[in-house]
Scaffold this active site. Structure first.
Site, PDB file in Angstrom:
ATOM      1  N   GLY A  78      -7.688   6.758  -0.101  1.00 30.57           N
ATOM      2  CA  GLY A  78      -9.078   6.329  -0.301  1.00 30.57           C
ATOM      3  C   GLY A  78      -9.483   6.448  -1.767  1.00 30.57           C
ATOM      4  O   GLY A  78     -10.182   5.580  -2.308  1.00 30.57           O
ATOM      5  N   ASP A  79      -9.045   7.508  -2.429  1.00 31.53           N
ATOM      6  CA  ASP A  79      -9.395   7.709  -3.851  1.00 31.53           C
ATOM      7  C   ASP A  79      -8.754   6.638  -4.730  1.00 31.53           C
ATOM      8  O   ASP A  79      -9.384   6.114  -5.651  1.00 31.53           O
ATOM      9  CB  ASP A  79      -8.923   9.096  -4.325  1.00 31.53           C
ATOM     10  CG  ASP A  79      -9.600  10.216  -3.562  1.00 31.53           C
ATOM     11  OD1 ASP A  79     -10.713   9.999  -3.051  1.00 31.53           O
ATOM     12  OD2 ASP A  79      -9.004  11.304  -3.479  1.00 31.53           O
TER      13      ASP A  79
HETATM   14  P1  ATP Z   1      -7.781   9.434   2.487  1.00 25.71           P
HETATM   15  O1  ATP Z   1      -8.849  10.413   2.934  1.00 25.71           O
HETATM   16  O2  ATP Z   1      -6.488   9.543   3.261  1.00 25.71           O
HETATM   17  O3  ATP Z   1      -7.581   9.403   1.027  1.00 25.71           O
HETATM   18  P2  ATP Z   1      -9.650   7.484   3.491  1.00 25.71           P
HETATM   19  O4  ATP Z   1      -9.787   7.991   4.895  1.00 25.71           O
HETATM   20  O5  ATP Z   1     -10.782   7.687   2.568  1.00 25.71           O
HETATM   21  O6  ATP Z   1      -8.295   7.971   2.838  1.00 25.71           O
HETATM   22  P3  ATP Z   1      -8.449   5.067   4.446  1.00 25.71           P
HETATM   23  O7  ATP Z   1      -9.304   4.129   5.188  1.00 25.71           O
HETATM   24  O8  ATP Z   1      -7.492   5.897   5.235  1.00 25.71           O
HETATM   25  O9  ATP Z   1      -9.390   5.936   3.506  1.00 25.71           O
HETATM   26  O10 ATP Z   1      -7.577   4.295   3.359  1.00 25.71           O
HETATM   27  C1  ATP Z   1      -8.144   3.584   2.269  1.00 25.71           C
HETATM   28  C2  ATP Z   1      -7.323   2.326   2.038  1.00 25.71           C
HETATM   29  O11 ATP Z   1      -5.975   2.715   1.745  1.00 25.71           O
HETATM   30  C3  ATP Z   1      -7.238   1.395   3.239  1.00 25.71           C
HETATM   31  O12 ATP Z   1      -8.332   0.490   3.267  1.00 25.71           O
HETATM   32  C4  ATP Z   1      -5.907   0.719   3.003  1.00 25.71           C
HETATM   33  O13 ATP Z   1      -6.049  -0.371   2.108  1.00 25.71           O
HETATM   34  C5  ATP Z   1      -5.067   1.794   2.322  1.00 25.71           C
HETATM   35  N1  ATP Z   1      -4.227   2.518   3.295  1.00 25.71           N
HETATM   36  C6  ATP Z   1      -4.515   3.685   3.933  1.00 25.71           C
HETATM   37  N2  ATP Z   1      -3.528   4.032   4.766  1.00 25.71           N
HETATM   38  C7  ATP Z   1      -2.566   3.104   4.650  1.00 25.71           C
HETATM   39  C8  ATP Z   1      -1.273   2.888   5.242  1.00 25.71           C
HETATM   40  N3  ATP Z   1      -0.785   3.752   6.151  1.00 25.71           N
HETATM   41  N4  ATP Z   1      -0.581   1.794   4.881  1.00 25.71           N
HETATM   42  C9  ATP Z   1      -1.053   0.922   3.947  1.00 25.71           C
HETATM   43  N5  ATP Z   1      -2.255   1.056   3.353  1.00 25.71           N
HETATM   44  C10 ATP Z   1      -3.012   2.122   3.694  1.00 25.71           C
HETATM   45  O1  RIB Z   2      -8.864  12.777  -1.204  1.00 27.85           O
HETATM   46  C1  RIB Z   2      -7.800  13.661  -1.477  1.00 27.85           C
HETATM   47  C2  RIB Z   2      -8.313  14.901  -2.129  1.00 27.85           C
HETATM   48  O2  RIB Z   2      -9.154  15.594  -1.225  1.00 27.85           O
HETATM   49  C3  RIB Z   2      -7.233  15.898  -2.503  1.00 27.85           C
HETATM   50  O3  RIB Z   2      -6.701  15.682  -3.788  1.00 27.85           O
HETATM   51  C4  RIB Z   2      -7.924  17.238  -2.346  1.00 27.85           C
HETATM   52  O4  RIB Z   2      -8.127  17.913  -3.559  1.00 27.85           O
HETATM   53  C5  RIB Z   2      -9.244  16.932  -1.646  1.00 27.85           C
HETATM   54  O5  RIB Z   2     -10.297  16.998  -2.509  1.00 27.85           O
END
Ligand code: ATP
Ligand code: RIB
Length: 321
Positions: free
Chosen positions: A250-251
């Site tokens: 997500g970041d």
């Molecule tokens: P995280 O907390 O794991 O950093 P998040 O929950 O904020 O992520 P997600 O919706 O899981 O956000 O992921 C953000 C973007 O990353 C998605 O919209 C997608 O484009 C990409 N992504 C995440 N997981 C995958 C995956 N397994 N394969 C390919 N792309 C992915």
């Molecule tokens: O989104 C990932 C991040 O969540 C990690 O790097 C950890 O530090 C937490 O803040």
């Protein structure tokens, strides 16, 4: 190039790869341990920088070894950290992260100095906010600080992108101050209090738009994302890749997105770039070590559009192009 201002957290991530998550009271043995820079603010700032953005990063660290090495590292990576703070009375934030064989994670945050970034500190940044082309925020610093930054950005007509992570409830008055609100499924449910089990995704997004959000970006993990405003709706599929660790997907998505927008890309192109950057991120272990550079993302997109994927695909998957 226009200046991106990221204000947010910085953590030291203590990462252990495990076969499976332990049960309560159980002791298991890790497969691999590593320590790396993390924190949602720092990850997004670095992702924006590696995607070619001109980035200023404001964060609050402890006056300890972790804080010092973080600052040194951010400077080496090309972030402007001239307004970063260090405090004596709290340690640099840490995050204890377990990653299982499916690449899923469990994270315990110890905010430390991140919670010492107060509204008074950001009130002193009014001119820095005024001079930014966009301000990017997350929720690992105090809520009242996030609100104060949004007030200042609104006063100066500077757009704000808020990634409401980790999930928490936020008021309609804060939502209405945001130009781009980036949320995953849990986060949009916390804000709208609508369950995605009971309501269609578009219904929940429309509710968030009705709360005053200008553009909602709902990320859906390996499914991709939906981008919606009052005049625009676009759905982008994620790229099919072998998942090692989803930490910072997500970041990476948020940072790459803001960098591309700051270079004048259309929202649609910027989202496609961000989706590719996040796909590369999930194929690697850790937060900041996984964040790709702009040329890697461009090569990945080029290879995908030629039908010759640069990265190993998830077994059994087909190209979406
Ligand atoms: P995280 O907390 O794991 O950093 P998040 O929950 O904020 O992520 P997600 O919706 O899981 O956000 O992921 C953000 C973007 O990353 C998605 O919209 C997608 O484009 C990409 N992504 C995440 N997981 C995958 C995956 N397994 N394969 C390919 N792309 C992915
Ligand atoms: O989104 C990932 C991040 O969540 C990690 O790097 C950890 O530090 C937490 O803040």
């Amino acid at each position: 190039m226009s200046k991106i201002l990221v204000i947010g957290s910085s953590n030291t991530d203590l990462i252990t790869k495990v076969k499976r998550f332990p049960l309560a009271g159980e002791t298991i043995t890790g497969q691999l341990y590593t320590q790396a820079m993390g924190g949602k603010g720092a990850n997004q700032a670095l992702a924006a920088r590696r995607s070619g953005g001109d980035v200023s990063f404001v964060t609050c660290l402890g006056s300890d070894a972790n804080g010092r090495s973080a600052l040194q590292y951010y400077a080496q990576e090309g972030l402007d950290i001239s307004r970063a703070l260090q405090v004596d009375h709290a340690p640099t934030g840490t995050a204890v992260i377990l990653v299982n064989e499916e690449g899923e994670n469990i994270i315990v945050l110890n905010p430390g100095a991140n919670h010492q970034l107060h509204p008074a500190d950001v009130s002193r940044l009014s001119e820095t906010i005024r001079d930014a082309s966009i301000v990017m925020l997350q929720m690992e610093i105090p809520l009242e600080t996030v609100i104060r930054i949004c007030e200042l950005a609104n006063e100066h007509n500077v757009p704000v992108m808020l990634n409401v992570a980790p999930a928490r409830e936020i008021s309609e008055s804060l939502v209405s101050r945001i130009s781009y609100i980036v949320v995953n499924e849990t986060e949009i449910e916390s804000i709208t209090k609508l369950s995605l089990d009971k309501h269609a995704e578009d219904e929940v997004i429309d509710h968030l738009l009705s709360m005053g959000a200008k553009t909602v970006i709902l990320t859906l993990g390996s499914r991709g994302c939906i981008v919606k405003s009052s005049t625009f709706r676009h759905e982008i599929h994620a790229f099919q890749v072998e998942t090692v660790d989803t930490t910072a997907a997500g970041d990476t998505f948020c940072g790459a997105l803001v960098a591309q927008l700051s270079k004048g890309e259309t929202l649609e192109n910027a989202i496609r770039f961000a989706t590719a950057a996040a796909a590369i991120c999930v194929t690697r272990l850790g937060a900041q070590p996984s964040i790709p550079f702009e040329n890697e993302v461009k090569e990945f997109l080029q290879a995908e559009s030629n039908g010759m994927p640069a990265l190993k695909r998830k077994s059994g998957s087909r190209s979406i192009f």
